[in-house]
Design a protein around this motif. Structure first.
Motif: not given
Lengths: 298, 312, 447
Positions: A94, A159, A238, A244
């Protein structure tokens, strides 16, 4: 102007000054010893934290809770444990996504803006530049609520996209830095290109970009590390979605997840630091020149 | 075509070209700067929890005056501006001065002093909490060796901000590099002339070094202040890691451990907006932060304007 | 030119953003808005995957929770449940408000229930409870009260926690557990072991609110103290019981010496690790939840200890045997993609005797329904029985729901920490200050 980017070793300057300094040879030797001893002491203090982190990272769970400083046994498998015990790979992925895409998008959008601000003469040019500075200086928390609402409405909270997508619209700090550098490129070069019949775009691509390579490398590195280190942004957007999480969010909760296992926490910490340190040694010049550019131009 | 006629038309064409080139950024400016600022003012007059919006006039502003936490957080943020920023500047300047004086290994020392400033913030802060751990951390153990009982650092409300300042000094390398470049730009003949006049090291620094590097010093001071106004991550992580018990599952994390001593204005804003969902009140705090940072930015802008004229 | 463009852009963005001011997605229709399908529920629901967020992190807890859910899977084979562990309240709230809610969410604390019910972060379960004809009287009154707010039942109690006194038999030197606060003080002093310079080696009892479970909400029931008035404003300054509690507490802290106690407290092992001071014999008596039994069994099985209700105020002997209770709550967030499926899971986990007993046996938490508490399958010993009794005691209380529950507790705890330190000169004025902070905040949040 472009000398700003040439690496200068500090040594010659001090040498010339020292030669002029009054005093005997003995005093000069003493001065030499004093300054170098001080620098060495400070250097040890600067490096010591990293040293102790590394030692703790290699201890057993039990020993890391004690006040001992030297590992009794060298537990290299702590570095394996942190991968099996937490979704470290996912966090790394990520973080790479955020830093990689963020940097690519930033370059794509910021270079043209910096070019226009540095080269075009148009009404409101000054105003536009002032706006860049204002944006650069704005603490991100000031506009956090409305910006968060925009992303909540776009259903992208949870996200990393709220952090990546805005990079397509330019990053103020990078624009500022690139513009400062582009101003140092003599106008003759672009004029020559213009005479050859180049459009704005080809001038940028053929003439400016190759010359601005050091500055572009600097902003790219700065942006990449900014994203890599960012905690506030991922925390805001996130952290609600464990899938995430980035390294910084994960590391901040690491001690809680591993109920005070300092050895594992320190191993994870080292792992987060490592890429930064490696890249620094590979690209030290770019960093130092970039930092110099931000400051000296003021 | 006469030059008189050509100039405005060329300028207009150039303006149109610039608009095209700048357009992505202009959109960014509108969406992520201009609109949010307007909306922040709008929400500051409302009660808003992301679900329902209700106009409440000046209630949010009134609450600010009674909110002890907000006042504490402002105090802490000002502490950072007043103590941490000058400490960092002086330390960086000292380091830079030292490096210019080194004849052997200057490049090596520059690297060593610069490196920690690149360490990721979260990693650096977690490490410092470990190093300064009162019972088992190496720092207090070394202090013990020389007969000093070390403080509780991040666990003591009197020491938590100085501990964060120490962390800041560890990362001062960035500013040091800027100062180093500025110091090396000071023309050598000035020192030589001063030395011939019999000026000592301090006189040379006062009358030559300081005036020459003052623009850089100024720039670093203002960016340092702006940075201090945004101070968030280090304080948050230090409080989280040092406070252990608030890490327990389920319990809400309240920033500022110990005893609100590390609660900064941006943290309280974040807490009000994204933990308490008093978003209207968060906007009041945001405007406060905005006013403070604008005041300092204006000082910076004035400097840049002078610089801008010089270039164009 | 660009200024005009800018004005336009700002206006356009502002117009779209300010008019629609409700974030969060409604997703599937809310619970109870559709008539119940005929036939058995198991057959009626189509296949689906639902997501459940919970806060358990320890491997044994996570496994226990998975086991309980496995019982649901055998009942509803077409429903797949995806479990996410280690989720905190903040994440639930933010996810729902940001529009990315799970189907079911569970929380360890009851602190956010009021806020969740009032704002609609969790859906009101009343319609489906009526539809399915669930009798809520199988739940004790305290558990019913901490799961609802203002007539909205938006969560169900899954397991409960009850708080009592743990004592280390070896360190007690043959003494019986104290029944009143003055007995507690006396015993704490007697059992404390100190160096010549006052450094604490073993503490009899740590009275500081900063110590692990000693929050004001857990201590309050010892003196029968009241948090709120009828209208939701703070009663802390006006209820003399709090003053009594704080005065008692300060007296004992001063006996230790605040700094000495602070140093001792900060050197203790982590609450959730095997290094817990009670496991290690560093404190003789602690206030703790029933789950400590399970942790002792795991980490310090040789520890010889006993449990008892908490001591109470000398002038309120009728309180003895009661205590504080709260527990894990579970509900269906707004924006759940499969609310009906989610409700079936919530119903199973909170009312099915087998499911509750499975969880209780594994986690050693108190089961919430009367049937589960009386189930022969429920594992219990004397130490655990203490907590079942406290839970069932008629005077056992919980922290009343309040939209600012977290803030209020925190404001009070912070004040008490100052009081412990000795920096509060006037206790009445200080408590009035706490009242004011709580009431100001209540006004801000529109209570």
């Amino acid at each position: 102007m472009s000398t700003a980017l040439a690496t200068r070793s500090p040594a010659p300057a001090s040498r010339s000054r020292a030669r002029r300094a009054p005093g005997t040879r003995g005093r000069r030797t003493l001065y030499w010893i004093a300054t170098h001893a001080l620098a060495l002491a400070l250097a040890i203090m600067f490096v010591a934290p990293l040293f102790f982190i590394a030692l703790t990272a290699l201890m057993t769970d039990q020993q890391a809770l004690t006040s001992e400083l030297w590992p009794k046994t060298w537990n290299w498998d702590n570095f394996v444990t942190i991968f099996t015990g937490s979704p470290l790979l996912r966090w790394i992925g990520n973080t790479m996504l955020y830093a990689g895409l963020g940097t690519a998008f930033m370059l794509l959008s910021s270079i043209p803006v910096a070019y226009a601000l540095a080269r075009f003469r148009f009404p409101g040019r000054r105003l536009a530049f002032l706006a860049v500075i204002a944006m650069m200086m704005l603490p991100p928390q000031v506009v956090a609520v409305p910006v968060y609402l925009i992303w909540a409405r776009a259903e992208l909270t949870g996200t990393l996209w709220p952090l990546i997508l805005p990079m397509l619209l330019g990053d103020a700090f990078s624009i500022f830095l690139l513009r400062q550098f582009l101003l140092t490129i003599p106008k003759d070069y672009t004029d020559a290109a213009r005479v050859d019949g180049c459009s704005d775009f080809t001038t940028l691509a053929r003439v400016i970009l190759p010359m601005a390579r050091p500055a572009i490398a600097a902003v790219a590195l700065f942006q990449f590390f900014y994203c890599w280190n960012d905690y506030y942004g991922p925390l805001l957007y996130a952290s609600t979605n464990l899938d995430n999480w980035t390294l910084s969010i994960g590391l901040a909760s690491f001690k809680a997840l591993h109920s005070v296992q300092w050895n594992l926490t320190m191993a994870a910490t080292l792992l987060v630091m490592a890429p930064v340190i490696i890249v620094f040694f590979l690209a030290q010049r770019v960093f130092i020149e970039g930092v110099t550019l931000t400051g000296v131009k003021g | 075509m006469s030059a008189v006629l050509a100039a405005p038309r060329a300028r207009r064409r150039e303006g149109l070209r610039a608009l095209v080139w700048l357009s992505p950024w202009l959109v960014g400016f509108a969406v992520f700067f201009a609109y949010p600022l307007v909306a922040t003012v709008y929400f500051s007059f409302h009660r808003y929890d992301l679900f329902t919006l209700e106009f409440i006039g000046l209630d949010n502003y009134r609450y600010l005056l009674t909110d002890e936490r907000a006042l504490i957080s402002i105090g802490n943020t000002l502490w950072l501006v007043a103590f941490m920023v000058p400490a960092q500047l002086l330390f960086s300047l000292g380091l830079a001065q030292l490096v210019t004086r080194l004849k052997a290994g200057a490049g090596f020392f520059r690297t060593v002093f610069y490196l920690p400033s690149l360490i990721p913030t979260v990693a650096g802060t977690v490490s410092f909490v470990f190093l300064l751990n009162p019972a088992t951390g190496p720092v207090n153990q070394f202090l013990e060796l020389v007969g000093i009982t070390g403080p509780d650092w991040f666990g003591d409300s009197d020491w938590s901000k100085p501990s964060l300042t120490l962390l800041g000094l560890w990362g001062a390398g960035n500013t040091m590099v800027i100062f180093l470049a500025a110091l090396l730009d000071v023309p050598k003949h000035l020192y030589e002339a001063a030395a011939l006049d019999g000026a000592g090291a301090w006189r040379q620094f006062r009358s030559i070094t300081l005036p020459t590097i003052s623009p850089v010093l100024m720039f670093s001071a203002v960016t340092g202040v702006i940075y201090a106004l945004q101070y968030f991550t280090q304080a948050m992580i230090a409080a989280r890691v040092a406070s252990g018990s608030t890490d327990s599952p389920g319990s809400a994390f309240v920033p500022g451990y110990p005893e609100m001593s590390t609660l900064t204005l941006p943290q309280w804003l974040f807490h009000a907006g994204f933990r308490d969902y008093s978003m209207g009140y968060a906007c009041v705090l945001a405007l406060l932060l905005f006013a403070a940072s604008m005041a300092f930015t204006l000082i910076l802008l004035r400097r840049f304007r002078a610089f801008d004229r010089e270039v164009s | 030119m660009n200024r005009r463009f800018l004005t336009f852009a700002v206006a356009a963005v502002a117009a779209t953003a300010l008019t629609a001011c409700t974030a969060g997605k409604d997703g599937a229709p809310a619970l109870g808005s559709q008539p119940k399908a005929s036939g058995s529920a198991a057959a009626a629901l189509p296949a689906a995957t639902i997501e459940l967020w919970h806060g358990f992190t320890a491997d044994s807890e996570v496994k226990a929770f998975e086991d309980a859910v496995a019982g649901f899977r055998s009942k509803f084979p077409q429903i797949t449940v995806k479990l996410t562990k280690g989720v905190q309240d903040d994440q639930i709230t933010q996810a729902v408000r940001g529009g990315s809610a799970p189907d079911v969410a569970a929380s360890f604390t009851t602190d956010n229930v009021a806020q969740w019910c009032r704002s609609g972060v969790f859906q009101d379960l009343t319609p489906v409870i009526e539809q399915d004809g669930i009798d809520l009287s199988v739940l004790p009154a305290a558990s019913r009260s901490y799961t609802e707010f203002d007539g909205k039942r938006c969560t169900m109690p899954m397991l409960a926690d009850a708080y009592g006194l743990y004592y280390n038999k070896a360190l007690m030197k043959g003494e019986q557990p104290p029944k009143t606060l003055s007995e507690l003080t006396e015993l704490a002093k007697k059992l404390t072991v100190r160096d010549a310079d006052g450094t604490i080696k073993v503490a009899g009892f740590i009275p500081s609110v900063q110590y692990y479970e000693n929050s004001p909400s857990h201590l309050g029931p010892m003196v029968g103290a009241k948090w709120y008035n009828e209208d939701g404003t703070s009663a802390i300054g006006s209820d003399p019981a709090w003053k009594k509690l704080l005065t008692w507490q300060k007296e004992l802290i001063d006996w230790y010496g605040h700094d000495k106690l602070d140093r001792f407290r900060k050197g203790l092992g982590d609450e959730w690790s095997a290094e817990h001071p009670f496991h290690k014999g560093k404190v003789a008596m602690v206030l703790d939840g029933e789950w400590r039994n399970a942790m002792i069994a795991n980490d310090a099985e040789d520890l010889d200890y006993g449990t008892a209700p908490l001591p109470v105020a000398d002038d309120r002997p009728e309180l003895y045997g009661s205590g504080f209770t709260a527990g894990t709550v579970i509900g269906v967030p707004k924006g759940a993609k499969h609310p009906q499926h989610a409700w079936e899971l919530v119903k199973y986990l909170t009312t099915d005797t087998r499911g509750l007993v499975t969880l209780s046996n594994a986690l050693r938490n108190v089961p919430t329904t009367k049937a589960a508490m009386e189930s022969p399958d429920l594992k219990k010993d004397a130490n655990f029985q203490t907590f079942l009794d406290i839970f069932a005691h008629p005077k056992t209380s919980t922290l009343p729901s309040n939209v600012n529950s977290v803030f209020n507790q925190e404001a009070f705890t912070t004040f008490i920490a100052e009081w412990e330190k000795g920096s509060v000169k006037d206790l009445d004025a200080g408590l009035a200050g706490v009242d004011k902070r709580i009431d100001d905040k209540l006004k801000l949040s529109g209570g």
